[in-house]
Design a protein around this motif. Structure first.
Motif, PDB file in Angstrom:
ATOM      1  N   GLN A  96       0.682  -1.301  -0.172  1.00 29.32           N
ATOM      2  CA  GLN A  96       0.009  -0.020   0.081  1.00 29.32           C
ATOM      3  C   GLN A  96       0.867   1.338   0.065  1.00 29.32           C
ATOM      4  N   LYS A  97       1.964   1.136   0.750  1.00 26.09           N
ATOM      5  CA  LYS A  97       2.884   2.452   0.730  1.00 26.09           C
ATOM      6  C   LYS A  97       3.506   2.691  -0.703  1.00 26.09           C
ATOM      7  N   ILE A  98       3.854   1.732  -1.359  1.00 25.18           N
ATOM      8  CA  ILE A  98       4.504   2.026  -2.667  1.00 25.18           C
ATOM      9  C   ILE A  98       3.613   2.040  -3.797  1.00 25.18           C
ATOM     10  N   ASN A  99       2.442   1.365  -3.702  1.00 27.42           N
ATOM     11  CA  ASN A  99       1.398   1.224  -4.425  1.00 27.42           C
ATOM     12  C   ASN A  99       1.885   1.403  -6.023  1.00 27.42           C
ATOM     13  N   PRO A 100       2.345   0.138  -6.304  1.00 25.32           N
ATOM     14  CA  PRO A 100       2.522  -0.271  -7.755  1.00 25.32           C
ATOM     15  C   PRO A 100       1.401  -0.614  -8.160  1.00 25.32           C
ATOM     16  N   LYS A 101       1.574  -0.640  -9.643  1.00 19.67           N
ATOM     17  CA  LYS A 101       0.345  -1.486 -10.501  1.00 19.67           C
ATOM     18  C   LYS A 101       0.422  -2.961 -10.208  1.00 19.67           C
ATOM     19  N   ILE A 102      -0.191  -3.704  -9.894  1.00 18.20           N
ATOM     20  CA  ILE A 102      -0.102  -5.161  -9.465  1.00 18.20           C
ATOM     21  C   ILE A 102      -0.870  -5.999 -10.384  1.00 18.20           C
ATOM     22  N   LEU A 103      -0.348  -6.661 -11.108  1.00 19.12           N
ATOM     23  CA  LEU A 103      -1.102  -7.990 -11.956  1.00 19.12           C
ATOM     24  C   LEU A 103      -0.929  -9.206 -11.124  1.00 19.12           C
ATOM     25  N   ALA A 104      -2.053  -9.916 -10.625  1.00 15.81           N
ATOM     26  CA  ALA A 104      -2.080 -10.995 -10.085  1.00 15.81           C
ATOM     27  C   ALA A 104      -2.603 -12.288 -11.124  1.00 15.81           C
ATOM     28  N   ILE A 105      -1.886 -13.312 -10.836  1.00 17.99           N
ATOM     29  CA  ILE A 105      -2.059 -14.297 -11.989  1.00 17.99           C
ATOM     30  C   ILE A 105      -2.391 -15.732 -11.105  1.00 17.99           C
ATOM     31  N   THR A 106      -3.531 -16.399 -11.608  1.00 14.35           N
ATOM     32  CA  THR A 106      -3.559 -17.672 -10.920  1.00 14.35           C
ATOM     33  C   THR A 106      -4.179 -18.554 -12.187  1.00 14.35           C
ATOM     34  N   LEU A 122       6.954  -6.042 -19.408  1.00 11.01           N
ATOM     35  CA  LEU A 122       6.965  -4.968 -18.608  1.00 11.01           C
ATOM     36  C   LEU A 122       8.245  -4.599 -18.310  1.00 11.01           C
ATOM     37  N   GLU A 123       9.290  -5.382 -18.049  1.00  7.56           N
ATOM     38  CA  GLU A 123      10.651  -4.733 -17.545  1.00  7.56           C
ATOM     39  C   GLU A 123      11.481  -4.343 -18.551  1.00  7.56           C
ATOM     40  N   LYS A 124      10.812  -4.172 -19.997  1.00 12.11           N
ATOM     41  CA  LYS A 124      11.788  -3.305 -20.920  1.00 12.11           C
ATOM     42  C   LYS A 124      11.898  -2.023 -20.834  1.00 12.11           C
ATOM     43  N   ASN A 125      10.590  -1.582 -20.124  1.00  9.36           N
ATOM     44  CA  ASN A 125      10.539   0.000 -19.913  1.00  9.36           C
ATOM     45  C   ASN A 125      10.506   0.521 -18.530  1.00  9.36           C
ATOM     46  N   LYS A 126      10.205  -0.456 -17.537  1.00  8.07           N
ATOM     47  CA  LYS A 126       9.853  -0.165 -16.207  1.00  8.07           C
ATOM     48  C   LYS A 126      10.464  -0.904 -15.178  1.00  8.07           C
ATOM     49  N   LYS A 127      10.737  -0.294 -13.967  1.00  5.93           N
ATOM     50  CA  LYS A 127      11.087  -1.536 -12.918  1.00  5.93           C
ATOM     51  C   LYS A 127      10.124  -1.940 -12.281  1.00  5.93           C
ATOM     52  N   ILE A 128      10.150  -3.503 -12.410  1.00  5.07           N
ATOM     53  CA  ILE A 128       9.019  -4.192 -11.661  1.00  5.07           C
ATOM     54  C   ILE A 128       9.573  -5.267 -10.767  1.00  5.07           C
ATOM     55  N   LYS A 151      11.342   2.516  -6.417  1.00  4.84           N
ATOM     56  CA  LYS A 151      11.516   2.634  -7.843  1.00  4.84           C
ATOM     57  C   LYS A 151      10.597   1.574  -8.555  1.00  4.84           C
ATOM     58  N   HIS A 152       9.971   0.721  -7.986  1.00  2.00           N
ATOM     59  CA  HIS A 152       8.993  -0.335  -8.455  1.00  2.00           C
ATOM     60  C   HIS A 152       7.850   0.259  -9.101  1.00  2.00           C
ATOM     61  N   LYS A 153       7.524   0.036 -10.347  1.00  2.00           N
ATOM     62  CA  LYS A 153       6.159   0.599 -10.849  1.00  2.00           C
ATOM     63  C   LYS A 153       5.113  -0.405 -10.957  1.00  2.00           C
ATOM     64  N   TYR A 154       5.421  -1.639 -11.287  1.00  2.00           N
ATOM     65  CA  TYR A 154       4.798  -2.783 -11.444  1.00  2.00           C
ATOM     66  C   TYR A 154       5.129  -3.949 -10.880  1.00  2.00           C
ATOM     67  N   GLY A 155       4.107  -5.046 -10.346  1.00  2.00           N
ATOM     68  CA  GLY A 155       4.539  -5.939  -9.863  1.00  2.00           C
ATOM     69  C   GLY A 155       3.585  -6.914 -10.505  1.00  2.00           C
ATOM     70  N   VAL A 156       4.440  -8.312 -10.722  1.00  2.00           N
ATOM     71  CA  VAL A 156       3.490  -9.351 -11.381  1.00  2.00           C
ATOM     72  C   VAL A 156       3.477 -10.374 -10.373  1.00  2.00           C
TER      73      VAL A 156
END
Length: 271
Positions: A96-106, A122-128, A151-156
């Motif tokens: 919640q503190k960092i608040n990156p865009k998160i994609l969750a996969i199941t 995603l990692e080609k352009n952003k820190k994930i 530094k993280h913008k996204y999470g997978v």
């Protein structure tokens, strides 16, 4: 991870701090990964108790402990009711503190492959940040999220389970902006009892989806009708291999990939 004081960690985990306050820059659950000045969480499971490894962790240089019992070593420590839950609370707070865009996969199969493909795009352009290997359970998901920095913008994040309720727990920790249910097949039936049980368990990923989030679903999945209420009023995309006539062709481009509309590979897709 972002630096956290022991006082703050005690508040986050509803724990009691003993000893002096310190700033923590690393949290580990394995004595093989202990670094100088880190916080060691002594996890306790049904068949193990890492409390017995506290001495080893201290000898290797950890500066603080989270435990369910008091310790007799010259380090600061936090007593909590459940160390596994404490780990999840810390991860949730950092997410919640960092608040990156998160994609969750199941899904029943292919989760790790889809995760790796999405990560590579995603990692080609952003820190994930992404799940390491297939560490996708109630321990692996928090351990991944704890690694988040500004530094993280996204999470997978890959979410797996062997029993009902497990994905609901990890989804609410990850709080994804987008969820992908890759497929539903016969897997882990000892815990889920039936294919319907598998379908219900995988749909638990929707419980942590943030408001105005996006859902990506395999139109070929079994018991898809069971999810109707859960995906009502959601931003939903379907993809399919078997039902090509019911969908339109969608070609991924780097310009389109913004976690909100992410799909890891070229499929037939319909909204």
């Amino acid at each position: 991870m972002i630096p956290l004081s022991l006082k703050k960690i005690a508040i986050i985990t509803n724990g009691q701090l003993y000893g002096r306050d310190l700033v923590i820059n690393d949290i580990v659950i394995d004595t093989k990964q202990v670094t100088l000045g880190c916080l060691f969480i002594a996890l306790k499971g049904k068949q193990f108790d890492a409390y017995i490894f506290i001495k080893e962790a201290v000898n290797k240089g950890c500066a603080a402990i989270i435990s369910q019992k008091k310790i007799n070593y010259n380090v600061s420590y936090i007593i909590v009711e459940d160390t596994s839950i404490a780990l999840g609370k810390i991860a949730s707070w950092i997410r919640q503190k960092i608040n990156p865009k998160i994609l969750a996969i199941t899904g029943s199969c292919g989760k790790t492959s889809v995760k790796e493909m999405t990560k590579s795009i995603l990692e080609k352009n952003k820190k994930i940040i992404s799940t390491i290997d297939n560490l996708n359970n109630h321990i692996g998901v928090p351990i991944t999220l704890i690694r988040l920095t500004k530094k993280h913008k996204y999470g997978v994040i890959e979410l797996g389970a062997n029993n009902p309720g497990e994905i609901s727990y990890t989804s609410n920790i990850a709080q994804p902006n987008t969820v992908l249910i890759n497929n539903i097949y016969h897997a882990h039936l000892q815990g889920f009892k039936s294919l319907l049980g598998v379908s219900k368990a995988k749909s638990e990923i929707l419980s942590g989806l943030r408001s105005q989030g996006t859902v990506i679903i395999n139109l070929d999945s079994n018991h898809l009708s069971q999810w109707k209420k859960k995906i009502k009023n959601k931003n939903v995309f379907y993809f399919s291999i078997e039902k090509k006539k019911k969908v339109i062709f969608f070609l991924l481009t780097l310009q389109y990939i913004q976690i909100k509309h992410v799909l890891p590979c070229t499929h037939h897709l319909v909204k």
